[in-house]
Design a protein around this motif. Structure first.
Motif, PDB file in Angstrom:
ATOM      1  N   ILE A 132      80.015   1.780  89.820  1.00 35.48           N
ATOM      2  CA  ILE A 132      79.744   2.624  90.945  1.00 35.48           C
ATOM      3  C   ILE A 132      78.767   3.991  90.737  1.00 35.48           C
ATOM      4  O   ILE A 132      77.950   4.329  91.356  1.00 35.48           O
ATOM      5  CB  ILE A 132      81.027   3.134  91.651  1.00 35.48           C
ATOM      6  CG1 ILE A 132      81.502   1.912  92.552  1.00 35.48           C
ATOM      7  CG2 ILE A 132      80.494   4.218  92.696  1.00 35.48           C
ATOM      8  CD1 ILE A 132      83.119   2.172  92.877  1.00 35.48           C
ATOM      9  N   ILE A 133      78.931   4.586  89.636  1.00 39.38           N
ATOM     10  CA  ILE A 133      78.401   5.509  88.808  1.00 39.38           C
ATOM     11  C   ILE A 133      76.798   5.145  88.702  1.00 39.38           C
ATOM     12  O   ILE A 133      76.097   6.098  88.946  1.00 39.38           O
ATOM     13  CB  ILE A 133      79.076   6.313  87.838  1.00 39.38           C
ATOM     14  CG1 ILE A 133      80.334   6.841  88.194  1.00 39.38           C
ATOM     15  CG2 ILE A 133      78.341   7.266  87.047  1.00 39.38           C
ATOM     16  CD1 ILE A 133      81.345   7.278  87.011  1.00 39.38           C
ATOM     17  N   ALA A 134      76.859   4.051  88.056  1.00 37.95           N
ATOM     18  CA  ALA A 134      75.695   3.483  87.438  1.00 37.95           C
ATOM     19  C   ALA A 134      74.529   3.386  88.888  1.00 37.95           C
ATOM     20  O   ALA A 134      73.543   3.821  88.969  1.00 37.95           O
ATOM     21  CB  ALA A 134      75.455   2.524  86.766  1.00 37.95           C
ATOM     22  N   VAL A 135      75.094   2.521  89.708  1.00 41.08           N
ATOM     23  CA  VAL A 135      74.457   2.218  91.029  1.00 41.08           C
ATOM     24  C   VAL A 135      74.113   3.505  91.801  1.00 41.08           C
ATOM     25  O   VAL A 135      72.971   3.743  92.213  1.00 41.08           O
ATOM     26  CB  VAL A 135      75.155   1.328  91.947  1.00 41.08           C
ATOM     27  CG1 VAL A 135      74.644   1.305  93.236  1.00 41.08           C
ATOM     28  CG2 VAL A 135      75.231  -0.312  91.256  1.00 41.08           C
ATOM     29  N   VAL A 186      65.447   4.681  91.311  1.00 42.26           N
ATOM     30  CA  VAL A 186      64.469   3.755  91.573  1.00 42.26           C
ATOM     31  C   VAL A 186      63.705   3.815  92.734  1.00 42.26           C
ATOM     32  O   VAL A 186      62.461   3.460  92.841  1.00 42.26           O
ATOM     33  CB  VAL A 186      65.123   2.286  91.357  1.00 42.26           C
ATOM     34  CG1 VAL A 186      64.307   1.191  91.609  1.00 42.26           C
ATOM     35  CG2 VAL A 186      65.635   2.161  90.021  1.00 42.26           C
ATOM     36  N   VAL A 187      64.667   4.276  93.769  1.00 42.78           N
ATOM     37  CA  VAL A 187      63.719   4.365  95.272  1.00 42.78           C
ATOM     38  C   VAL A 187      62.885   5.445  95.083  1.00 42.78           C
ATOM     39  O   VAL A 187      61.446   5.416  95.492  1.00 42.78           O
ATOM     40  CB  VAL A 187      64.905   4.725  96.402  1.00 42.78           C
ATOM     41  CG1 VAL A 187      64.058   5.059  97.464  1.00 42.78           C
ATOM     42  CG2 VAL A 187      65.677   3.305  96.485  1.00 42.78           C
ATOM     43  N   LEU A 205      80.558   2.712  98.093  1.00 42.41           N
ATOM     44  CA  LEU A 205      81.149   1.707  96.999  1.00 42.41           C
ATOM     45  C   LEU A 205      82.496   2.112  96.729  1.00 42.41           C
ATOM     46  O   LEU A 205      83.310   1.200  96.594  1.00 42.41           O
ATOM     47  CB  LEU A 205      80.262   1.983  96.002  1.00 42.41           C
ATOM     48  CG  LEU A 205      78.719   1.523  96.057  1.00 42.41           C
ATOM     49  CD1 LEU A 205      77.837   1.642  94.903  1.00 42.41           C
ATOM     50  CD2 LEU A 205      78.722  -0.006  96.282  1.00 42.41           C
ATOM     51  N   ILE A 206      82.945   3.210  96.646  1.00 47.45           N
ATOM     52  CA  ILE A 206      84.404   3.706  96.268  1.00 47.45           C
ATOM     53  C   ILE A 206      85.256   3.236  97.695  1.00 47.45           C
ATOM     54  O   ILE A 206      86.408   2.559  97.272  1.00 47.45           O
ATOM     55  CB  ILE A 206      84.623   5.252  96.310  1.00 47.45           C
ATOM     56  CG1 ILE A 206      83.945   5.613  94.754  1.00 47.45           C
ATOM     57  CG2 ILE A 206      85.898   5.728  96.159  1.00 47.45           C
ATOM     58  CD1 ILE A 206      83.421   6.895  94.693  1.00 47.45           C
ATOM     59  N   THR A 207      84.899   3.533  98.687  1.00 51.93           N
ATOM     60  CA  THR A 207      85.694   2.840  99.826  1.00 51.93           C
ATOM     61  C   THR A 207      85.889   1.450  99.689  1.00 51.93           C
ATOM     62  O   THR A 207      86.796   0.941 100.008  1.00 51.93           O
ATOM     63  CB  THR A 207      84.739   3.476 101.301  1.00 51.93           C
ATOM     64  OG1 THR A 207      84.676   4.696 101.049  1.00 51.93           O
ATOM     65  CG2 THR A 207      85.858   3.224 102.383  1.00 51.93           C
TER      66      THR A 207
END
Length: 180
Positions: free
Chosen positions: A14-17, A24-25, A135-137
């Motif tokens: 999650i942290i990496a993403v 990247v965007v 992502l956490i949710t």
């Protein structure tokens, strides 16, 4: 039964993403395929499609909240998974468009210009912030940690809804200035 190991397993991802996707965007936003010798036409058909995708995401988010309030966990799960998929599709289309087309400048003047830039700025900032929140949710739901899932979902939902709705608003406000 709550599976805390699943949450721990996904924390690093999650942290990496959450870091890599905005970077990247941002990098790809500045990359123009024509600068690398690719003879590609601008994907000018994409903005109304990705704006519609944002609109569908907003509808799905509201429908998912209604589903869970009515006790339909399976429908809620399917709607949320689809909303995440649409958000990923939006991101891919958005980057593809900006890699093939020059940025469109907002042409409004006066107060509307400040309104547009306020909406755009908050949309961008919150679209970055929402990545780890979603992502956490989602992982908390997968781990069946529904108490913690519900706590963060109450924060995630209105922010994600705002991002989805303002994506449509930004498109509608800038669409008269697109060059075909």
């Amino acid at each position: 039964m709550v599976d805390n190991s699943l949450e721990k397993k996904y924390n690093k991802l999650i942290i990496a993403v959450s870091i890599v996707v905005p970077l990247v965007v941002a990098i790809l936003f500045g990359v123009k395929l024509k600068d690398f010798g690719f003879d590609v036409e601008p994907l000018s058909f994409l903005p109304p499609i990705y704006a519609t995708t944002n609109g569908f995401t907003a509808v799905l988010l509201v429908a998912a909240v209604i589903a869970i309030k009515n006790g339909n966990r399976k429908l809620h799960e399917r709607l949320m998974t689809t909303a995440i998929s649409l958000s990923v599709a939006f991101l891919v289309m958005y980057v593809a468009y900006h890699m093939t087309a020059d940025s469109t400048k907002f042409g409004g003047e006066g107060t509307i210009k400040y309104v547009y830039f306020f909406i755009l700025f908050t949309h961008i900032v919150l679209s970055i912030a929402i990545i780890p929140m979603v992502l956490i949710t989602y992982v908390r739901a997968l781990a069946k940690n529904f108490d913690k899932h519900k706590k963060i979902a109450r924060i995630t939902f209105p922010i994600w809804l705002y991002v989805a709705v303002t994506g449509v608003v930004v498109y509608l406000m800038i669409s008269p200035y697109y060059v075909n």
